[in-house]
Write a protein that holds these residues in place. Structure first.
Motif, PDB file in Angstrom:
ATOM      1  N   VAL A 120     -59.472  79.905  44.564  1.00  0.00           N
ATOM      2  CA  VAL A 120     -58.738  78.632  44.497  1.00  0.00           C
ATOM      3  C   VAL A 120     -57.331  78.802  45.039  1.00  0.00           C
ATOM      4  O   VAL A 120     -56.841  77.973  45.821  1.00  0.00           O
ATOM      5  CB  VAL A 120     -58.715  78.097  43.046  1.00  0.00           C
ATOM      6  CG1 VAL A 120     -57.784  76.905  42.931  1.00  0.00           C
ATOM      7  CG2 VAL A 120     -60.111  77.737  42.591  1.00  0.00           C
ATOM      8  N   ALA A 121     -56.659  79.894  44.676  1.00  0.00           N
ATOM      9  CA  ALA A 121     -55.298  80.145  45.163  1.00  0.00           C
ATOM     10  C   ALA A 121     -55.306  80.339  46.675  1.00  0.00           C
ATOM     11  O   ALA A 121     -54.438  79.824  47.385  1.00  0.00           O
ATOM     12  CB  ALA A 121     -54.702  81.356  44.458  1.00  0.00           C
ATOM     13  N   LEU A 122     -56.291  81.075  47.196  1.00  0.00           N
ATOM     14  CA  LEU A 122     -56.391  81.298  48.652  1.00  0.00           C
ATOM     15  C   LEU A 122     -56.651  79.984  49.391  1.00  0.00           C
ATOM     16  O   LEU A 122     -56.046  79.705  50.427  1.00  0.00           O
ATOM     17  CB  LEU A 122     -57.494  82.309  48.946  1.00  0.00           C
ATOM     18  CG  LEU A 122     -57.686  82.701  50.404  1.00  0.00           C
ATOM     19  CD1 LEU A 122     -56.392  83.307  50.968  1.00  0.00           C
ATOM     20  CD2 LEU A 122     -58.829  83.672  50.553  1.00  0.00           C
ATOM     21  N   ALA A 123     -57.509  79.138  48.848  1.00  0.00           N
ATOM     22  CA  ALA A 123     -57.789  77.836  49.458  1.00  0.00           C
ATOM     23  C   ALA A 123     -56.538  76.959  49.467  1.00  0.00           C
ATOM     24  O   ALA A 123     -56.243  76.275  50.456  1.00  0.00           O
ATOM     25  CB  ALA A 123     -58.921  77.137  48.721  1.00  0.00           C
ATOM     26  N   ALA A 124     -55.766  76.996  48.374  1.00  0.00           N
ATOM     27  CA  ALA A 124     -54.534  76.201  48.315  1.00  0.00           C
ATOM     28  C   ALA A 124     -53.526  76.681  49.348  1.00  0.00           C
ATOM     29  O   ALA A 124     -52.858  75.870  50.014  1.00  0.00           O
ATOM     30  CB  ALA A 124     -53.939  76.272  46.903  1.00  0.00           C
ATOM     31  N   VAL A 160     -54.623  75.453  52.796  1.00  0.00           N
ATOM     32  CA  VAL A 160     -54.341  74.016  52.944  1.00  0.00           C
ATOM     33  C   VAL A 160     -52.854  73.799  53.206  1.00  0.00           C
ATOM     34  O   VAL A 160     -52.467  73.010  54.085  1.00  0.00           O
ATOM     35  CB  VAL A 160     -54.810  73.230  51.703  1.00  0.00           C
ATOM     36  CG1 VAL A 160     -54.269  71.809  51.713  1.00  0.00           C
ATOM     37  CG2 VAL A 160     -56.334  73.221  51.618  1.00  0.00           C
ATOM     38  N   ILE A 161     -51.997  74.495  52.490  1.00  0.00           N
ATOM     39  CA  ILE A 161     -50.543  74.357  52.680  1.00  0.00           C
ATOM     40  C   ILE A 161     -50.147  74.799  54.088  1.00  0.00           C
ATOM     41  O   ILE A 161     -49.359  74.129  54.760  1.00  0.00           O
ATOM     42  CB  ILE A 161     -49.780  75.148  51.594  1.00  0.00           C
ATOM     43  CG1 ILE A 161     -49.949  74.457  50.242  1.00  0.00           C
ATOM     44  CG2 ILE A 161     -48.296  75.283  51.947  1.00  0.00           C
ATOM     45  CD1 ILE A 161     -49.441  75.266  49.057  1.00  0.00           C
ATOM     46  N   ILE A 162     -50.727  75.902  54.563  1.00  0.00           N
ATOM     47  CA  ILE A 162     -50.424  76.381  55.919  1.00  0.00           C
ATOM     48  C   ILE A 162     -50.878  75.358  56.958  1.00  0.00           C
ATOM     49  O   ILE A 162     -50.162  75.070  57.923  1.00  0.00           O
ATOM     50  CB  ILE A 162     -51.075  77.764  56.154  1.00  0.00           C
ATOM     51  CG1 ILE A 162     -50.350  78.830  55.327  1.00  0.00           C
ATOM     52  CG2 ILE A 162     -51.044  78.130  57.632  1.00  0.00           C
ATOM     53  CD1 ILE A 162     -51.036  80.186  55.330  1.00  0.00           C
ATOM     54  N   CYS A 163     -52.051  74.780  56.781  1.00  0.00           N
ATOM     55  CA  CYS A 163     -52.555  73.779  57.738  1.00  0.00           C
ATOM     56  C   CYS A 163     -51.665  72.536  57.760  1.00  0.00           C
ATOM     57  O   CYS A 163     -51.348  72.003  58.828  1.00  0.00           O
ATOM     58  CB  CYS A 163     -53.990  73.399  57.397  1.00  0.00           C
ATOM     59  SG  CYS A 163     -55.185  74.699  57.750  1.00  0.00           S
ATOM     60  N   LEU A 170     -47.501  69.255  60.500  1.00  0.00           N
ATOM     61  CA  LEU A 170     -46.192  68.594  60.474  1.00  0.00           C
ATOM     62  C   LEU A 170     -45.232  69.206  61.492  1.00  0.00           C
ATOM     63  O   LEU A 170     -44.476  68.488  62.142  1.00  0.00           O
ATOM     64  CB  LEU A 170     -45.589  68.657  59.060  1.00  0.00           C
ATOM     65  CG  LEU A 170     -46.312  67.832  57.994  1.00  0.00           C
ATOM     66  CD1 LEU A 170     -45.704  68.086  56.622  1.00  0.00           C
ATOM     67  CD2 LEU A 170     -46.273  66.354  58.341  1.00  0.00           C
ATOM     68  N   THR A 171     -45.273  70.515  61.650  1.00  0.00           N
ATOM     69  CA  THR A 171     -44.418  71.175  62.644  1.00  0.00           C
ATOM     70  C   THR A 171     -44.794  70.731  64.049  1.00  0.00           C
ATOM     71  O   THR A 171     -43.926  70.410  64.863  1.00  0.00           O
ATOM     72  CB  THR A 171     -44.527  72.706  62.514  1.00  0.00           C
ATOM     73  OG1 THR A 171     -44.137  73.076  61.194  1.00  0.00           O
ATOM     74  CG2 THR A 171     -43.661  73.412  63.525  1.00  0.00           C
ATOM     75  N   THR A 172     -46.076  70.707  64.352  1.00  0.00           N
ATOM     76  CA  THR A 172     -46.533  70.270  65.679  1.00  0.00           C
ATOM     77  C   THR A 172     -46.126  68.825  65.947  1.00  0.00           C
ATOM     78  O   THR A 172     -45.660  68.488  67.030  1.00  0.00           O
ATOM     79  CB  THR A 172     -48.062  70.424  65.788  1.00  0.00           C
ATOM     80  OG1 THR A 172     -48.401  71.780  65.531  1.00  0.00           O
ATOM     81  CG2 THR A 172     -48.565  70.017  67.161  1.00  0.00           C
ATOM     82  N   PHE A 173     -46.290  67.970  64.960  1.00  0.00           N
ATOM     83  CA  PHE A 173     -45.891  66.575  65.099  1.00  0.00           C
ATOM     84  C   PHE A 173     -44.391  66.465  65.357  1.00  0.00           C
ATOM     85  O   PHE A 173     -43.949  65.714  66.227  1.00  0.00           O
ATOM     86  CB  PHE A 173     -46.276  65.791  63.841  1.00  0.00           C
ATOM     87  CG  PHE A 173     -45.838  64.355  63.862  1.00  0.00           C
ATOM     88  CD1 PHE A 173     -46.512  63.420  64.628  1.00  0.00           C
ATOM     89  CD2 PHE A 173     -44.747  63.934  63.116  1.00  0.00           C
ATOM     90  CE1 PHE A 173     -46.112  62.098  64.653  1.00  0.00           C
ATOM     91  CE2 PHE A 173     -44.338  62.619  63.127  1.00  0.00           C
ATOM     92  CZ  PHE A 173     -45.024  61.698  63.902  1.00  0.00           C
ATOM     93  N   GLY A 174     -43.588  67.210  64.613  1.00  0.00           N
ATOM     94  CA  GLY A 174     -42.127  67.179  64.785  1.00  0.00           C
ATOM     95  C   GLY A 174     -41.692  67.653  66.153  1.00  0.00           C
ATOM     96  O   GLY A 174     -40.854  67.037  66.804  1.00  0.00           O
ATOM     97  N   ILE A 175     -42.275  68.737  66.629  1.00  0.00           N
ATOM     98  CA  ILE A 175     -41.930  69.255  67.964  1.00  0.00           C
ATOM     99  C   ILE A 175     -42.350  68.253  69.025  1.00  0.00           C
ATOM    100  O   ILE A 175     -41.624  68.006  69.989  1.00  0.00           O
ATOM    101  CB  ILE A 175     -42.580  70.633  68.191  1.00  0.00           C
ATOM    102  CG1 ILE A 175     -41.896  71.674  67.302  1.00  0.00           C
ATOM    103  CG2 ILE A 175     -42.492  71.046  69.656  1.00  0.00           C
ATOM    104  CD1 ILE A 175     -42.575  73.028  67.294  1.00  0.00           C
ATOM    105  N   GLY A 176     -43.519  67.649  68.865  1.00  0.00           N
ATOM    106  CA  GLY A 176     -43.971  66.641  69.828  1.00  0.00           C
ATOM    107  C   GLY A 176     -43.022  65.462  69.904  1.00  0.00           C
ATOM    108  O   GLY A 176     -42.727  64.951  70.981  1.00  0.00           O
ATOM    109  N   ASN A 177     -42.520  65.016  68.767  1.00  0.00           N
ATOM    110  CA  ASN A 177     -41.567  63.903  68.751  1.00  0.00           C
ATOM    111  C   ASN A 177     -40.251  64.288  69.405  1.00  0.00           C
ATOM    112  O   ASN A 177     -39.605  63.463  70.057  1.00  0.00           O
ATOM    113  CB  ASN A 177     -41.312  63.417  67.330  1.00  0.00           C
ATOM    114  CG  ASN A 177     -42.392  62.487  66.858  1.00  0.00           C
ATOM    115  OD1 ASN A 177     -43.145  61.947  67.651  1.00  0.00           O
ATOM    116  ND2 ASN A 177     -42.489  62.318  65.553  1.00  0.00           N
TER     117      ASN A 177
END
Length: 156
Positions: free
Chosen positions: A8-12, A15-18, A23-30
């Motif tokens: 469960v901790a590894l899955a969380a 998910v946080i990394i994804c 969000l980083t990709t979206f920000g750089i694109g903007n």
């Protein structure tokens, strides 16, 4: 069913990394998208033999310089006598947003689509740009190889 706390901790963490990556990709694109939109133009005129010319034109910044834009106008035209053909013109702007005066001549003022404009003619006398006080090219007069046409801004 037994829940493994490590799984469960590894899955969380995954998910946080994804989510962070998205969000980083979206920000750089903007940041990289300048958001500048260029108008389209409707073209009409005639050839030297009197055949009607119709078509459209698009405008884009070639991206050749960050401080001195170079606008490319691509005219997609057609006539009964010549069929479809394409012309291109380039408007070189200085750092102040006005055409480079060593390449274009200020031919005075005019009114284009009800708006006061300054008229700039290229050094060959083939393309005349009607530019308003905000730097928008409202129309382009084309005089190339017996073709006489005007491209008028259709979309801002």
């Amino acid at each position: 069913m037994v829940v493994n706390k490590t799984a469960v901790a590894l899955a969380a963490v995954i998910v946080i990394i994804c989510v962070a990556g998205t969000l980083t990709t979206f920000g750089i694109g903007n940041l990289l998208d300048d958001g500048e939109k260029f108008p389209t133009y409707e073209v009409s005129g005639h050839t030297s033999d009197g055949s009607a010319i119709t078509g459209t034109a698009t405008c884009r910044d070639t991206g050749e310089s960050g401080s001195r834009p170079v606008l490319e106008f691509e005219y997609s035209l057609a006539s009964a006598s010549d069929g479809p053909f394409t012309l291109r013109s380039y408007l070189f702007l200085d750092t102040d947003g006005l055409p480079v005066d060593s390449m274009f001549t200020n031919a005075g003022g005019s009114e284009t689509s009800g708006v006061p404009t300054t008229v700039w003619v290229d050094s060959a006398g083939e393309y005349t740009y009607h530019i308003d006080s905000e730097g928008n090219v409202l129309a382009v007069d084309i005089r190339v190889d017996g073709l006489t046409a005007t491209a008028v801004q259709a979309t801002p």
